[in-house]
Design a protein around this motif. Sequence first.
Motif, PDB file in Angstrom:
ATOM      1  N   THR A   1      57.085  62.571  64.516  1.00  0.00           N
ATOM      2  CA  THR A   1      58.223  61.951  64.262  1.00  0.00           C
ATOM      3  C   THR A   1      59.719  63.036  63.942  1.00  0.00           C
ATOM      4  O   THR A   1      60.917  62.440  64.241  1.00  0.00           O
ATOM      5  CB  THR A   1      58.462  61.124  62.776  1.00  0.00           C
ATOM      6  N   LEU A   2      59.365  64.156  64.400  1.00  0.00           N
ATOM      7  CA  LEU A   2      60.267  65.166  64.013  1.00  0.00           C
ATOM      8  C   LEU A   2      60.724  65.691  65.554  1.00  0.00           C
ATOM      9  O   LEU A   2      59.774  65.596  66.531  1.00  0.00           O
ATOM     10  CB  LEU A   2      60.088  66.349  63.233  1.00  0.00           C
ATOM     11  N   THR A   3      61.887  66.210  65.766  1.00  0.00           N
ATOM     12  CA  THR A   3      62.154  66.812  67.063  1.00  0.00           C
ATOM     13  C   THR A   3      61.474  68.146  67.283  1.00  0.00           C
ATOM     14  O   THR A   3      60.904  68.599  66.274  1.00  0.00           O
ATOM     15  CB  THR A   3      63.635  67.075  67.257  1.00  0.00           C
ATOM     16  N   VAL A   4      61.523  68.381  68.577  1.00  0.00           N
ATOM     17  CA  VAL A   4      60.815  69.814  69.013  1.00  0.00           C
ATOM     18  C   VAL A   4      61.489  70.982  68.218  1.00  0.00           C
ATOM     19  O   VAL A   4      60.830  71.719  67.428  1.00  0.00           O
ATOM     20  CB  VAL A   4      60.938  70.139  70.548  1.00  0.00           C
TER      21      VAL A   4
ATOM     22  N   GLU B   1      62.891  70.944  65.218  1.00  0.00           N
ATOM     23  CA  GLU B   1      62.588  70.820  63.808  1.00  0.00           C
ATOM     24  C   GLU B   1      61.133  71.221  63.710  1.00  0.00           C
ATOM     25  O   GLU B   1      60.799  72.029  62.881  1.00  0.00           O
ATOM     26  CB  GLU B   1      62.810  69.285  63.512  1.00  0.00           C
ATOM     27  N   ASN B   2      60.189  70.765  64.559  1.00  0.00           N
ATOM     28  CA  ASN B   2      58.696  71.404  64.558  1.00  0.00           C
ATOM     29  C   ASN B   2      58.639  72.938  64.538  1.00  0.00           C
ATOM     30  O   ASN B   2      57.998  73.430  64.028  1.00  0.00           O
ATOM     31  CB  ASN B   2      58.035  70.633  65.492  1.00  0.00           C
TER      32      ASN B   2
ATOM     33  N   ASP C   1      62.210  70.644  76.067  1.00  0.00           N
ATOM     34  CA  ASP C   1      63.478  70.151  75.494  1.00  0.00           C
ATOM     35  C   ASP C   1      63.530  70.100  74.173  1.00  0.00           C
ATOM     36  O   ASP C   1      63.081  69.361  73.453  1.00  0.00           O
ATOM     37  CB  ASP C   1      63.984  68.772  76.095  1.00  0.00           C
TER      38      ASP C   1
ATOM     39  N   ASN D   1      65.512  68.962  71.856  1.00  0.00           N
ATOM     40  CA  ASN D   1      66.161  67.966  71.292  1.00  0.00           C
ATOM     41  C   ASN D   1      65.076  66.598  71.124  1.00  0.00           C
ATOM     42  O   ASN D   1      65.593  65.703  70.486  1.00  0.00           O
ATOM     43  CB  ASN D   1      67.644  67.552  71.473  1.00  0.00           C
ATOM     44  N   ALA D   2      64.285  66.827  71.906  1.00  0.00           N
ATOM     45  CA  ALA D   2      63.372  65.619  72.350  1.00  0.00           C
ATOM     46  C   ALA D   2      62.390  65.313  70.842  1.00  0.00           C
ATOM     47  O   ALA D   2      62.111  66.407  70.230  1.00  0.00           O
ATOM     48  CB  ALA D   2      62.517  65.608  73.395  1.00  0.00           C
ATOM     49  N   LYS D   3      61.979  64.217  70.814  1.00  0.00           N
ATOM     50  CA  LYS D   3      61.187  63.778  69.740  1.00  0.00           C
ATOM     51  C   LYS D   3      59.862  64.174  70.126  1.00  0.00           C
ATOM     52  O   LYS D   3      59.395  63.971  71.190  1.00  0.00           O
ATOM     53  CB  LYS D   3      61.274  62.412  69.018  1.00  0.00           C
TER      54      LYS D   3
ATOM     55  N   ASP E   1      57.799  61.604  71.881  1.00  0.00           N
ATOM     56  CA  ASP E   1      58.200  61.129  73.067  1.00  0.00           C
ATOM     57  C   ASP E   1      57.975  62.095  74.308  1.00  0.00           C
ATOM     58  O   ASP E   1      58.241  61.724  75.645  1.00  0.00           O
ATOM     59  CB  ASP E   1      59.690  60.992  73.002  1.00  0.00           C
TER      60      ASP E   1
END
Lengths: 354, 298, 508
Positions: C93-96, C98-99, C134, C136-138, C141
Motif C-alpha cells: 500500500t506504500l509508494t516505492v 516510502e518502501n 518510478d 512515486n508509484a504504489k 500497482d
Amino acid sequence: MAGDMNSKELLKEISIPLLAILSSFIIGTLIVIASGYDPIATYGALLQGAFGGLNSIADTLLAATPLIFTGLTVAFAYRCGLFNIGGEGQLLVGGLTAAWIGTFKGVPMIIHLPLTLLAAMVAGALWVAIPAILKAKLGVHEVITTIMFNYISYSLVAYFSLKVLAKPGSIQTPDIEPSAYLWRFSNVLDMYSYLNIGFLIGLIVLFVIYYLLWKTTIGYEIRAVGISPDAAEYGGISAARNIILAMLISGALAGLGGAERAMGLFHNYRNGFSAEYGFTGIAVALLGRNHPLGIFLAALLFGALSNGQDYMNMLAGVPVDLVTILQAVIILFVAADLLFRRVLALKPEGRKGE
Amino acid sequence: MEIFQQIFNLETFSSTLRMAIPLMVAAIGGMFSERSGVVNIALEGMMLAGAFIAVVVSYFTGSAWLGLLGAVFFGGVFALIHALVSIRYHADQVVSGVALNLLAAGGTVFLLNILFNTSGTSPSVTALPYWGPFKPTVYLGLLIVLISHYILFFTPFGLRVRAVGEHPHAADSVGIDVEKIRYVCVILSGMLAGFAGAHLSIGVLSVFREGMTAGRGFIALAALIFGKWYPFGAMGASLLFGFFQAIEIRLQGIEAIGIPAEFIQMIPYILTVIALAGVIGRATPPAASGEPFEKGKR
Amino acid sequence: MDAVLEMKNITKEFPGVLANDNVNLDLRKGEIHALVGENGAGKSTLMSVLFGIYQPTKGKILYKGEELRIGGPNDAIDLGIGMVHQHFMLVHTLTVAENIVLGSEPSNGRGRLTLSKAIDKIKSLSDEYGLDVDPNAKVKDIPVGMQQRVEILKALYRDAEILILDEPTAVLTPQEVKGLYKIMNTLTEQGKSIIFITHKLKEVLTVSDRITVLRKGKSIGTVNTAETSETELAEMMVGRKVILKVEKKPAKFGATKVEVKNLKASNARGMLALDNVSFEIREGEILGVAGVEGNGQTELVEVLTGLRAANSGVFKLEGQNLLNETARKIKEAKIAHVPEDRHKHGLVLDYSIEDNLILGYHYKQPFAKGLNLDFNSMAEHADRLIPEYDIRPRNKEILARSLSGGNQQKIIIAREFDMGPEFLIASQPTRGVDIGAIEFIHKRIIEQRDQGKAVLLVSAELSEIMSLSDRIAVMYEGRIVDILDAKEATEEKLGLLMAGSTIRSSEG
C-alpha cells in the motif's frame, strides 16, 4: 465424553482454564480486600447464593441454561475456524421470534411447542446468514459483520417488540400461550425457581453437538475445515459450504437459547431480555475449551456466579459487578494462555508449519 | 417542508457535531491500533473507562480539565492491558477486546458503588466550560483529526505504523521494532478513546451513568471501517453517523413521516456491512491486522 | 582479487538437523557468485547466517579481512550487505519511495517526513544502474519485475556493497530475467558484489563468474564458471547418489488409460503456468515428470486433482472426461493423489492417524453409514494399514502432527494406495523422507504399476525419476519439451532438457 483425547492431553486442556480461574479469583480477592470487604464472607455468600438449597441450585441451573446455548454457539463456529461474536443478536432475534410464534392461539401443544422452538432456531440461523455468506464467498471477516448484526438486531428487536407486538405503553410483548410453555420443575417440586425443561434441552443439545462434531461425517468435515482449509479442499471437502453450514448451526443454537428464555423463563419478550448471554458465551466457550463437556462446566460456573451475586451483595455488601470483573479477568487469562505456558515453562503448542 | 426544516437547521448541525466528536476521536484511536495491526473492538470499553475516570477526577479535584487529562491517561493505561495480552502474549485480539469491554462495564459500576455508593448515576461534577457555542472537546477533537492525518501520512512514525500493519516482516527486515510501534499505537488508541469518553461525561453532561457509551465505541468502529481506515474518512463517517443520531433525537419529525427511530439507528451498521461486502467500493482492512507478530515466521 | 567476504567453516545446527556443515564461501569484489544446490541443501540457512538472522554454531565470517559477528539484520545492513528476499519485503500500500526509505526515514528538523531528497537519490540510483523505477508509484500497482528492482534499490539506497539475490528469477518472465542479468552486470561493473542463489543451472552459467555448490548442508566446491559445464554442475548438485536399486519387472503396457491434451492453466499470480501440455499414460506405465521446480509441475498436478481450474484442454481417464471436476468427483473416479506439500494438503495435522487415513473417503462406505462415521470400520482400516504400511508409532490415536516426516508420508501413501486407484498421481513422494521409507514407497509405486495402473510421478530427484519411470516427460516453462523412453534417458540429456534446450537443437 472426552473419548477423543488421551489423558495427557486432557490434563493439558484443563490445566490452563483451572489456572485462569484460580488467578482471577486471586485478583478478585485483592479487589475485595482493597475495597474494604471481607473476602471470606464475600465468597461464602456467593457460594450460598449459588448452591444454598434446592431453589438456589435450580436458579443456578436456570442461569446456566442460556450460557450452555451461547457457549455452544461460539464453540461450534470456532470448530470450523470461525469467530461468531454475534450470539447476542442471534439469541435476541430467536427469543423475539419464539415470543411471537408462542402467542398463536389454538395450536395444540404437540405442534406449537416444537414449532416455536424450530422458528427460533431458524430465526437465529437467518440472522447469521449474511455474515456467513460474506465470509464464505468474499472472505469478509465474520467478527466485524457479526458485531454489526448485533447492533442491527438491538434496534430491530426493540422496534418489533415495543412498537409492533407490545400493547402501547407496555415494555413487554403479550404472554405466550400455555401450549408453548416449556414445562417448569416448580410444577412438581417445592420451589420458586423458574428452572424449566429448557435446561434438559440444553443437556441434550450438548450431547447432540458432541455427537455431530465427533461422530458424524458433518463434524469430520467441519473440523477439518477449521483445522486446515487446504487439507480439507484436498480431501474433497468444500470450505465455503462448511463455513456456511457451521455458521447457520451456530446461529440456530443461539436462537434456541433465546427460545428457552421466552418460553421457559419470561413467557414473553421484554426489555432486558438478555443479560449479555451472547458475550458471556464467548467466555464460556473459551474456558470450556470449545468442548461440550467443558462448556457445560463453564456454564455452571458462570451461572453460579451470576446467581450468587445478589446474595453476595446482600450479605457481604459487595457490588454485584464484581462478578463481571471476574468474568473479564478469566477471559483475559484464558486468552493469554501463553503467560501460563511461559510461567510453567510448558512448551508452546506446535503451530502450523513447524 | 416543515419536516425538512425540522431536520436541517442550525441546531441539528451543532448537535450532529456534538454527537460526531466522540465517534470521530474514538475511531481515530481505533485507526492507529488497526493500522499498526492490532484489532481493537475494545473502543467501547476504553471510552466507558475514560468517561468514568473523567468524572472521578473532576469530582475529587474540582477541575474538569484534570478530569479530561485523567481520562486520556487512564484510557492509555487501560489499553496497555490490551497491548500486553495481544502483543506480548499473542492472545486473540478479539477475545481480549471482549474481555476489556466486560471489564470496563463491570469495573465502572463496581467503582461507582465503592466511591459514590450508587449504581446508576454519579453525583454531578464540574463539567468542561463552553468555548463559544461548543465545549473544548469539540475543537480539540477536530484538531485531533488533523494532527492524526499529519502524523499518519507526513511523519516517519506514521510511515512505520502503516508498514507494520500491512507487512510487519518487511518492517522488521529494515530494523523497525514492530512490537514497539504496536504498543505505542494501542496505547494511543486507548488515550483517544478515553478522550472521547470524557467528552460524553464531562463535555456533553456532567455525570457518569452506567453504560453511558451505549454502543458508541462500536459505531466508532463502524465509522472507522466505513471511512476505510483514513482519518478524514473516519471523520466523514462519524459526521454522517452523528447526523443520524442527531435527527433520531428530533424523533417527532422523523416518526411523522413514518420512519421509526430504530431504523435510523441501524443505518451506520448496515452501511458498514455493505461497505465490507464491497457494494460501494470494498473496505479492506490493513493486511496484518489481527495477527500476532512472530519474528522469523511468515 | 581480494575477497570482500569470507565465510569459513560455517556450521549451523538445529535440533536434530545439521543445516550447514563446514561450509566455505568467499566473495570477491565485483563478482557474481552463484550459490547453487537443491531445495534443502542449506542455501537459505547460510544466507540467514550471513544476514544475522541465525548465529552459526561454528565458524567465522570475515568482512574485508576482518573477523566480526553479525548480530542481526541491522548489523548486516550497516556493514553494507543487502538482501533481496525471494518473497519481497515490500509494503504494497506504500509508494516505492516510502518502501525504500522505510526504517531510515529522512525528516526535517520538525519531524516531518521529507521524501524529496530521497526521491532524487532514488532517481539517480535508478538511472545509474538502469533500474527504471518510478519512486512515486504504489508498489501494488507495479509489475513483479519492477518490485524486484525496488528491492535492489532498497539495498543500494542503504549503500550496500554486497547484494544477496535469493532465487531472483523464480517470479520473473524470460524477458524480465534478461533485464535482471543486465542490471546485475551493471552493478558488478560499478564494484558491487553479488551472491546469486538459484537452482537453475542455465542461469548460473549465463550470468555468474564463480559458482559454489551446496549439497545436503556441505559445500561441495567452488568452480570458475568459464571452466565448468552443466553436466559437472548437475553432478555436483545431485551427487553420484547410490542409485537405489529398484526391483522392477519389465513393463507390460496395456491400453491408453490417461489422456491429457492441450492443457492450459494459470498460476496463483495469473501467469500462464501450463502451456499446451499433452501426454498419455498406458495401463502398467509410470510416466515421470522431470524438471526444475516451478516450471508448471505443481499446477499440472493441481489441475489433474481438481484443486485448480484449467483454462482449456482435455483430461480423460478411461474415456471419462474429468477436466475441472471437483476434487471429490475426481477421487470417485479412482484417482489417488500424493500431494507435494503434505503439511498443507495431504494431512489434517491435528487429526489422528486413524482420522487422516479416511480423509477424502470419509463420507461413504465403509467409513460412513448415512451421516454417522463407522468407528468400527475406521478402526479396522487403521489397524490393517498401520502395520501394512509400517506407520510408526503403531498407535492410531496419535495426532499426525507428532509423527516424523516419513511416517506422515506413509499415512498418505497408505490411504491413497489402499483405495485401489486406477490412476495414481504422486508428487515428490519421498521428499524429506528417510532412506528406509524411500525404498518402501518406491516399492509400493512399482506395485501399482505392475497391477496395471497408470502412474504419474513428479519429482525433483532425477535419480528417483530415472529409476522408477518407464517414460520421462521434461517440463520447462509450463511446456513439456520432450518425452523420452526411460531406457534412453541419461542425466546429461535430462539436464539439458530441464535447462530448456531441446535435444535436437543441442545436437545440431
